[in-house]
Scaffold this active site. Structure first.
Site, PDB file in Angstrom:
ATOM      1  N   GLY A 176       0.839  -1.194   0.000  1.00 54.10           N
ATOM      2  CA  GLY A 176       0.000   0.000   0.000  1.00 54.10           C
ATOM      3  C   GLY A 176       0.869   1.238   0.000  1.00 54.10           C
ATOM      4  CB  CYS A 184       5.351  -4.069   0.090  1.00 48.94           C
ATOM      5  SG  CYS A 184       6.201  -2.516  -0.209  1.00 48.94           S
ATOM      6  CE1 TYR A 185       1.202   1.135   5.517  1.00 47.10           C
ATOM      7  CE2 TYR A 185      -0.193  -0.789   5.889  1.00 47.10           C
ATOM      8  CZ  TYR A 185       0.179   0.498   6.216  1.00 47.10           C
ATOM      9  OH  TYR A 185      -0.446   1.150   7.247  1.00 47.10           O
ATOM     10  CG  HIS A 216       5.744  -5.822  -4.588  1.00 48.42           C
ATOM     11  ND1 HIS A 216       4.484  -5.650  -4.071  1.00 48.42           N
ATOM     12  CD2 HIS A 216       6.420  -4.696  -4.285  1.00 48.42           C
ATOM     13  CE1 HIS A 216       4.392  -4.479  -3.487  1.00 48.42           C
ATOM     14  NE2 HIS A 216       5.555  -3.870  -3.604  1.00 48.42           N
ATOM     15  CG  ASP A 219     -17.016 -10.809 -19.685  1.00 48.44           C
ATOM     16  OD1 ASP A 219     -16.076 -11.589 -19.915  1.00 48.44           O
ATOM     17  OD2 ASP A 219     -16.855  -9.617 -19.369  1.00 48.44           O
ATOM     18  CE  LYS A 253     -12.731 -10.568 -20.803  1.00 42.76           C
ATOM     19  NZ  LYS A 253     -13.981  -9.812 -20.913  1.00 42.76           N
TER      20      LYS A 253
END
Ligand code: XMP
Length: 517
Positions: A60, A87-88, A174, A232, A373
């Site tokens: 974040g 990370c955060y 990350h 979709d 997706k």
């Protein structure tokens, strides 16, 4: 054979606003484990009810020590559920459990080389030094009690920490981004080994479960669905058709701004091939009448959106006793989270011209609302939808109306349709269709001078557009081979009456947009 519940193994991602939060969820699902994203401040009781096998705290943009810093309920550390902070998320763990987080003199953005400081289950299968992706200004300066550093980089002595006894891990880098070469292994180690998830979330079992759920929800009721022919709505239709057979009616509206042969193809595929109840409504006349003389793109969008609702409702009323409206809503549309409320959400909203649900007072059936997706495409493949549908490039709701720049007339639509068909045929023949996010033709409302034979011509210009993109928010133009561009231009000028010039759009987004209107 005992049927496993695909939601039995779940990972919870608590979001602190990182642009990568969705990626974390997708990486977990690639391990065949169901995963949901919720805001960082999800109540402890709701976390308990969700009953995850593991919790991931995302990155974040904030600093954990700021007065407005977002914090997770400290109770999560007593649930005895494995936690991974990224990370955060790692800094949040340090902050809450008595470590120290501070501003780092040496900020790290980009690639770093990670060394292991101990054997840890997270590191199984890695070969140090590992290339990892960093993006942080703050870092953990002092470990909380009971924690040990398990990884370091040149600029971060505590680039990863762990307290296996407390079942808590933290990573400054990350693992969810592709730049961290073996990040997926780190996440797999967390999900598989540490959280003990074996992988029940397959699209095959999703289909079985969803069919059962649809039947339970709908019973003997009737469902209608607006079929556009896009990925979709097509996958949703097929799933519902499998579950409900003739209880489902699909409505396909020809709005007069479809591409060459599109209406015919949809009827062929869904009506004849899949034998669905398909109502084909040719409303092209009414759409084109309403669009006459309109040049403002936003007005075009509104007219098409409103007229679609009117035509759809009209048709739906002809079917007796309808109880449900089905929609192909996807997971990214329903994630309720900090990172998805930014400017991107606002940009997208003007594209949503549907507006059906509020109007129709029908109960919604949304069989794809848990899926990303890529997963929808996989479900489509499993259900036997051909690649032409499953791998279809996105096509805007207002269709060719926003690609015929200026006024939309039948003659201009005809020219654009022919040019667009040539472009798509050549892109497919070159084997590039599936490599490209979107490729299409645009009709520019100017005339230019040319010569054909001995005659001077004064005719229209077609622009070709081909872009690559991850999500439609940013895009870059595709470096199509010159030969291919030449062939397309040649064919359009020779085959499409009224065009004497073809140009290629080499703008990226931003500052351009993908569409021209
Ligand atoms: P832009 O042109 O904003 O497009 O870069 C981003 C993506 O959205 C599609 N698009 C639309 N889709 N209704 C839609 O359903 C719309 O009004 C609309 N306008 C743009 C565009 O094709 C691209 O994929």
């Amino acid at each position: 054979m005992q049927q496993h519940d695909i939601h039995e193994e779940k990972i919870l991602v608590l979001d602190f606003g990182s642009q990568y939060t969705q990626l974390i969820a997708r990486r977990v699902r690639e391990q065949k484990v169901y995963c949901e994203i919720h805001p960082f401040n999800l109540e402890l009781e709701k976390i308990r009810q969700f009953a995850p096998r593991g919790i991931i705290l995302s990155g974040g943009p904030s600093s954990t020590y700021g007065s407005l810093a977002p914090h997770v309920d400290a109770g999560v550390f007593s649930l005895n559920i494995p936690i991974l902070g990224i990370c955060y998320g790692m800094q949040e763990i340090a902050e809450q459990l008595g470590g120290e987080v501070g501003y780092s003199e040496q900020r790290e953005f980009g690639m770093a080389s990670l060394n292991s400081l101990s054997d840890d289950p997270l590191w199984a299968g890695l070969n140090f030094p590992e290339r990892v992706w960093m993006s942080h200004g703050d870092k953990v300066l002092k470990l909380p009690d009971g924690f040990a550093a398990i990884g370091a980089t040149e600029n971060a002595a505590i680039a990863a920490f762990a307290s296996p006894g407390k079942k808590v891990w933290g990573l400054q880098f990350h693992p969810e981004v592709v730049h961290t070469e073996h990040g997926y292994k780190v996440l797999k180690n967390f999900v598989d080994t540490i959280c003990g998830c074996g992988g029940l979330w397959t699209m095959h079992s999703f289909i079985e479960t969803t069919i059962a759920n649809i039947r339970a929800q709908v019973g003997s009721g009737k469902v209608i669905l607006g079929l556009s022919g896009g990925v979709d709505s097509s996958v949703a239709a097929l799933l519902l058709h499998k579950a409900l057979g003739s209880q489902l009616t699909c409505i396909f509206v020809n709005n007069g701004v479809l591409r060459h042969d599109e209406a015919e193809q949809v009827q062929e595929m869904y009506g004849r091939h899949f034998q669905m109840n398909l109502r084909y409504v040719d409303a092209s006349r009414s759409f084109l009448d309403l669009l006459a003389g309109v040049t403002d793109p936003e007005k075009k969008r509104k007219i098409i959106g409103n007229e679609f609702i009117r035509v759809f409702e009209d048709e739906a009323h002809k079917i007796e006793d309808v109880d449900f409206l089905a929609q192909g809503t996807l997971y990214p549309d329903v994630i309720e989270s900090v990172s998805f409320k930014g400017p991107s959400a606002v940009i997208k909203s003007h594209h949503n011209v549907g507006g059906l649900p509020e109007h129709m007072k029908l109960e919604l059936v949304e069989p794809l609302r848990e899926l990303f997706k890529d997963e929808v495409r996989e479900v489509g493949r499993e259900l036997g939808l051909p690649s032409e549908v499953v791998d279809r490039q996105p096509f805007p709701g207002p269709g060719l109306a926003i690609r015929v720049l200026g006024e939309v007339t039948e003659n201009r639509l005809k020219i654009l349709r022919q040019a667009d068909a040539v472009l798509l045929e050549e892109i497919r023949a070159a084997g590039l269709y599936n490599e490209i996010w979107q490729s299409f033709a645009v009709l520019i409302p100017v005339k230019t001078v040319g010569v054909m034979g001995d005659e001077r011509t004064y005719e229209k210009v077609i622009a070709l557009r081909a872009v690559n993109s991850r999500d439609g928010m940013t895009a870059d133009w595709v470096r199509l081979p010159y030969d291919l561009l030449g062939r397309i231009a040649n064919r359009i000028i020779n085959e499409v009456r009224g065009v004497n010039r073809v140009v290629y759009d080499i703008s990226s987004k931003p500052p351009g947009t993908i569409e021209w209107e």
